[in-house]
Write a protein that holds these residues in place. Structure first.
Motif, PDB file in Angstrom:
ATOM      1  N   ILE A 217     -60.004  11.313  -1.311  1.00  0.00           N
ATOM      2  CA  ILE A 217     -60.779  10.221  -0.712  1.00  0.00           C
ATOM      3  C   ILE A 217     -59.902   8.967  -0.669  1.00  0.00           C
ATOM      4  CG2 ILE A 217     -62.743   8.652  -1.071  1.00  0.00           C
ATOM      5  CD1 ILE A 217     -64.245  10.992  -2.392  1.00  0.00           C
ATOM      6  N   TYR A 218     -59.216   8.706  -1.765  1.00  0.00           N
ATOM      7  CA  TYR A 218     -58.350   7.528  -1.876  1.00  0.00           C
ATOM      8  C   TYR A 218     -57.209   7.618  -0.862  1.00  0.00           C
ATOM      9  CZ  TYR A 218     -55.391   4.076  -4.372  1.00  0.00           C
ATOM     10  OH  TYR A 218     -54.611   3.008  -4.715  1.00  0.00           O
ATOM     11  N   ASP A 219     -56.629   8.801  -0.746  1.00  0.00           N
ATOM     12  CA  ASP A 219     -55.542   9.005   0.217  1.00  0.00           C
ATOM     13  C   ASP A 219     -56.031   8.696   1.637  1.00  0.00           C
ATOM     14  OD1 ASP A 219     -52.880  10.325   1.010  1.00  0.00           O
ATOM     15  OD2 ASP A 219     -54.355  11.477   2.141  1.00  0.00           O
TER      16      ASP A 219
ATOM     17  N   GLY B 207     -46.374   3.492   0.304  1.00  0.00           N
ATOM     18  CA  GLY B 207     -45.854   2.351  -0.465  1.00  0.00           C
ATOM     19  C   GLY B 207     -46.014   2.528  -1.955  1.00  0.00           C
ATOM     20  N   HIS B 208     -45.543   3.659  -2.459  1.00  0.00           N
ATOM     21  CA  HIS B 208     -45.793   3.930  -3.871  1.00  0.00           C
ATOM     22  C   HIS B 208     -44.621   3.479  -4.748  1.00  0.00           C
ATOM     23  CE1 HIS B 208     -49.008   6.557  -5.957  1.00  0.00           C
ATOM     24  NE2 HIS B 208     -48.609   5.613  -6.754  1.00  0.00           N
ATOM     25  N   VAL B 209     -44.677   3.838  -6.040  1.00  0.00           N
ATOM     26  CA  VAL B 209     -43.787   3.227  -7.040  1.00  0.00           C
ATOM     27  C   VAL B 209     -42.311   3.374  -6.684  1.00  0.00           C
ATOM     28  CG1 VAL B 209     -43.157   3.215  -9.485  1.00  0.00           C
ATOM     29  CG2 VAL B 209     -45.523   3.697  -8.817  1.00  0.00           C
TER      30      VAL B 209
ATOM     31  N   VAL C 227     -47.672  11.592 -12.260  1.00  0.00           N
ATOM     32  CA  VAL C 227     -48.457  12.650 -12.916  1.00  0.00           C
ATOM     33  C   VAL C 227     -49.849  12.689 -12.292  1.00  0.00           C
ATOM     34  CG1 VAL C 227     -49.333  13.550 -15.111  1.00  0.00           C
ATOM     35  CG2 VAL C 227     -47.272  12.122 -15.090  1.00  0.00           C
ATOM     36  N   ASP C 228     -50.279  13.877 -11.891  1.00  0.00           N
ATOM     37  CA  ASP C 228     -51.653  14.040 -11.408  1.00  0.00           C
ATOM     38  C   ASP C 228     -52.053  15.482 -11.644  1.00  0.00           C
ATOM     39  OD1 ASP C 228     -53.311  11.969  -9.327  1.00  0.00           O
ATOM     40  OD2 ASP C 228     -54.117  13.994  -9.540  1.00  0.00           O
ATOM     41  N   ASN C 229     -53.350  15.704 -11.814  1.00  0.00           N
ATOM     42  CA  ASN C 229     -53.814  17.085 -12.011  1.00  0.00           C
ATOM     43  C   ASN C 229     -54.629  17.583 -10.825  1.00  0.00           C
ATOM     44  OD1 ASN C 229     -56.113  15.610 -12.422  1.00  0.00           O
ATOM     45  ND2 ASN C 229     -56.735  16.630 -14.304  1.00  0.00           N
TER      46      ASN C 229
ATOM     47  N   ASP D  93     -52.657  16.994 -17.108  1.00  0.00           N
ATOM     48  CA  ASP D  93     -53.824  16.151 -17.359  1.00  0.00           C
ATOM     49  C   ASP D  93     -53.348  14.970 -18.205  1.00  0.00           C
ATOM     50  OD1 ASP D  93     -56.206  15.024 -18.491  1.00  0.00           O
ATOM     51  OD2 ASP D  93     -57.249  16.867 -17.943  1.00  0.00           O
ATOM     52  N   ILE D  94     -53.562  13.769 -17.715  1.00  0.00           N
ATOM     53  CA  ILE D  94     -53.019  12.595 -18.438  1.00  0.00           C
ATOM     54  C   ILE D  94     -53.715  12.369 -19.777  1.00  0.00           C
ATOM     55  CG2 ILE D  94     -52.307  11.487 -16.289  1.00  0.00           C
ATOM     56  CD1 ILE D  94     -54.657   9.473 -16.820  1.00  0.00           C
ATOM     57  N   ARG D  95     -54.854  13.062 -19.988  1.00  0.00           N
ATOM     58  CA  ARG D  95     -55.523  12.944 -21.296  1.00  0.00           C
ATOM     59  C   ARG D  95     -54.781  13.724 -22.359  1.00  0.00           C
ATOM     60  NH1 ARG D  95     -61.240  14.688 -18.944  1.00  0.00           N
ATOM     61  NH2 ARG D  95     -59.768  16.105 -17.956  1.00  0.00           N
TER      62      ARG D  95
ATOM     63  N   MET E 104     -51.336   2.873 -15.408  1.00  0.00           N
ATOM     64  CA  MET E 104     -52.613   3.610 -15.384  1.00  0.00           C
ATOM     65  C   MET E 104     -53.501   2.886 -14.375  1.00  0.00           C
ATOM     66  SD  MET E 104     -53.383   4.557 -19.326  1.00  0.00           S
ATOM     67  CE  MET E 104     -52.117   4.968 -20.521  1.00  0.00           C
ATOM     68  N   MET E 105     -53.208   3.145 -13.112  1.00  0.00           N
ATOM     69  CA  MET E 105     -53.848   2.387 -12.035  1.00  0.00           C
ATOM     70  C   MET E 105     -55.009   3.175 -11.445  1.00  0.00           C
ATOM     71  SD  MET E 105     -52.111  -0.320 -12.032  1.00  0.00           S
ATOM     72  CE  MET E 105     -50.619  -1.234 -11.648  1.00  0.00           C
ATOM     73  N   ALA E 106     -56.174   2.561 -11.464  1.00  0.00           N
ATOM     74  CA  ALA E 106     -57.375   3.161 -10.875  1.00  0.00           C
ATOM     75  C   ALA E 106     -57.580   4.591 -11.372  1.00  0.00           C
ATOM     76  CB  ALA E 106     -57.299   3.118  -9.339  1.00  0.00           C
TER      77      ALA E 106
ATOM     78  N   SER F  62     -65.755  15.912  -7.628  1.00  0.00           N
ATOM     79  CA  SER F  62     -65.208  16.627  -8.781  1.00  0.00           C
ATOM     80  C   SER F  62     -64.935  15.672  -9.935  1.00  0.00           C
ATOM     81  CB  SER F  62     -63.927  17.342  -8.371  1.00  0.00           C
ATOM     82  OG  SER F  62     -63.046  16.398  -7.809  1.00  0.00           O
ATOM     83  N   GLN F  63     -64.993  14.350  -9.700  1.00  0.00           N
ATOM     84  CA  GLN F  63     -64.684  13.406 -10.773  1.00  0.00           C
ATOM     85  C   GLN F  63     -65.569  12.161 -10.727  1.00  0.00           C
ATOM     86  OE1 GLN F  63     -60.454  12.915 -10.272  1.00  0.00           O
ATOM     87  NE2 GLN F  63     -60.105  13.709 -12.300  1.00  0.00           N
ATOM     88  N   PRO F  64     -66.625  12.131 -11.522  1.00  0.00           N
ATOM     89  CA  PRO F  64     -67.422  10.901 -11.608  1.00  0.00           C
ATOM     90  C   PRO F  64     -66.588   9.767 -12.215  1.00  0.00           C
ATOM     91  CG  PRO F  64     -68.462  12.726 -12.796  1.00  0.00           C
ATOM     92  CD  PRO F  64     -67.109  13.188 -12.392  1.00  0.00           C
TER      93      PRO F  64
HETATM   94  C1  LIG Z   1     -57.838   6.442  -7.229  1.00  0.00           C
HETATM   95  S1  LIG Z   1     -56.423   7.439  -7.473  1.00  0.00           S
HETATM   96  C2  LIG Z   1     -55.247   6.213  -7.977  1.00  0.00           C
HETATM   97  C3  LIG Z   1     -53.862   6.439  -7.409  1.00  0.00           C
HETATM   98  C4  LIG Z   1     -52.789   5.449  -7.865  1.00  0.00           C
HETATM   99  N1  LIG Z   1     -52.709   5.392  -9.309  1.00  0.00           N
HETATM  100  C5  LIG Z   1     -53.031   4.058  -7.339  1.00  0.00           C
HETATM  101  O1  LIG Z   1     -53.529   3.210  -8.081  1.00  0.00           O
HETATM  102  O2  LIG Z   1     -52.721   3.772  -6.178  1.00  0.00           O
HETATM  103  C6  LIG Z   1     -56.800   8.218  -9.050  1.00  0.00           C
HETATM  104  C7  LIG Z   1     -55.989   9.464  -9.317  1.00  0.00           C
HETATM  105  O3  LIG Z   1     -56.139   9.833 -10.694  1.00  0.00           O
HETATM  106  C8  LIG Z   1     -56.119  11.246 -10.770  1.00  0.00           C
HETATM  107  N2  LIG Z   1     -56.715  11.660 -12.054  1.00  0.00           N
HETATM  108  C9  LIG Z   1     -57.967  11.414 -12.488  1.00  0.00           C
HETATM  109  N3  LIG Z   1     -58.134  11.925 -13.733  1.00  0.00           N
HETATM  110  C10 LIG Z   1     -56.953  12.508 -14.076  1.00  0.00           C
HETATM  111  C11 LIG Z   1     -56.502  13.211 -15.229  1.00  0.00           C
HETATM  112  N4  LIG Z   1     -57.302  13.401 -16.288  1.00  0.00           N
HETATM  113  N5  LIG Z   1     -55.224  13.659 -15.243  1.00  0.00           N
HETATM  114  C12 LIG Z   1     -54.406  13.467 -14.175  1.00  0.00           C
HETATM  115  N6  LIG Z   1     -54.778  12.807 -13.051  1.00  0.00           N
HETATM  116  C13 LIG Z   1     -56.041  12.340 -13.007  1.00  0.00           C
HETATM  117  C14 LIG Z   1     -56.905  11.697  -9.546  1.00  0.00           C
HETATM  118  O4  LIG Z   1     -56.608  13.047  -9.213  1.00  0.00           O
HETATM  119  C15 LIG Z   1     -56.411  10.680  -8.513  1.00  0.00           C
HETATM  120  O5  LIG Z   1     -55.299  11.182  -7.806  1.00  0.00           O
END
Ligand SMILES: C[S@@+](CC[C@H](N)C(=O)[O-])C[C@H]1O[C@@H](n2cnc3c(N)ncnc32)[C@H](O)[C@@H]1O
Length: 261
Positions: free
Chosen positions: A14-16, A79-81, A97-99, A123-125, A150-152, A204-206
């Protein structure tokens, strides 16, 4: 990697879509269109978030930081990092890192021929899984300062204690002089944010919004860079490069902190 689920809308995609990317499917675009119907500014909020990320990375690269760990990166494009940091210091190294399987697969393909970058699927957790990953270890020297971004993403971790544990784990495993940057939904008094929270329950993610005070609390052990934790439009605004000024209430807050030496 977990299987990609193409039948449920996913926040990464959705963000993309909102940023103008192409790593998204009809189900994501429908969910995005519902969000836009609730609050036409939603795409601007998300683009303002990406603009904040870019300002933070530029600030850090100019301050001499050359290692970046972007946790919850989504698709590393628009325009990423590595684009911002690499434009200032071509030797900068970036681990994303993303899952989310689709974001990760796109990312791995996009970065395949970009030196000094990697897309790690974890998983970043699980800070151990992220920091011990061979690609992280190959690119980042944790004995030198690293910017942990840890953005958004922390608003997708619903449990406050889990957030605190995670942030502490990354803080304790990084060297003095490292940085933490956070942006986070903070629109709890904004009706459209509450409606979006409601709508994300079927994805899939609240997510959950938190107060600016709660977000400030995530910087325990860091010295906040001025002006502290604020609405992101007020953090080192740069009208020349940031076309995404939000009209009306801002709903994302963020800040940058430095771990003392
Ligand atoms: C709204 S996007 C933010 C993208 C980027 N950080 C930015 O600020 O432009 C949030 C991302 O976090 C990822 N995400 C959420 N929970 C995660 C987890 N537990 N481990 C890894 N990635 C996760 C989602 O898959 C999604 O790609």
């Amino acid at each position: 990697m977990t299987e990609a689920d193409f039948s449920t809308a996913n926040p990464a995609r959705i963000y993309d879509y909102m940023l103008g990317g192409s790593a998204n499917f009809a189900v994501d675009r429908q969910a995005a269109d519902k969000l836009l119907a609730l609050e036409p500014q939603t795409a601007r909020y998300m683009r303002a978030n990406r603009a904040f990320l870019r300002r933070v990375v530029a600030y850090l690269a100019r301050a001499g930081v050359d290692q970046f760990l972007e946790l919850g990166s989504g698709v590393p494009t628009v325009g990423h990092v590595h684009e911002v940091a690499g434009g200032i210091n071509p030797a900068a190294r970036v681990v994303y890192v993303d899952n989310e399987p689709v974001a990760a697969a796109y990312g791995q393909r996009l970065l395949a021929d970009v030196p000094g970058t990697a897309m790690v699927v974890e998983d970043i957790r699980d800070p151990d899984g992220v920091l011990a990953h061979p690609d992280t270890r190959a690119l980042l020297d944790l004995d030198r300062p690293v910017a942990v971004l840890m953005m958004a993403v922390l608003h997708f971790v619903l449990d406050d204690e889990r957030v605190a544990e995670m942030v502490t784990a990354y803080r304790d495993r990084t060297a003095g002089g490292s940085y933490l940057a956070v942006s986070h939904s903070s629109g709890e008094r904004h009706a459209a944010t509450r409606q979006a929270e409601e709508q994300y329950r079927s994805t899939s993610q609240p997510f959950r919004s938190r107060t600016i005070e709660a977000i400030r609390g995530m910087f325990t052990g860091y010295e906040l860079v001025e002006p502290g934790v604020v609405y992101i439009g007020d953090w080192h605004p740069d009208p020349g490069t940031d076309p995404y000024a939000v009209e009306g209430p801002q709903v994302i807050a963020g800040g940058l902190g430095r771990k003392p030496q």
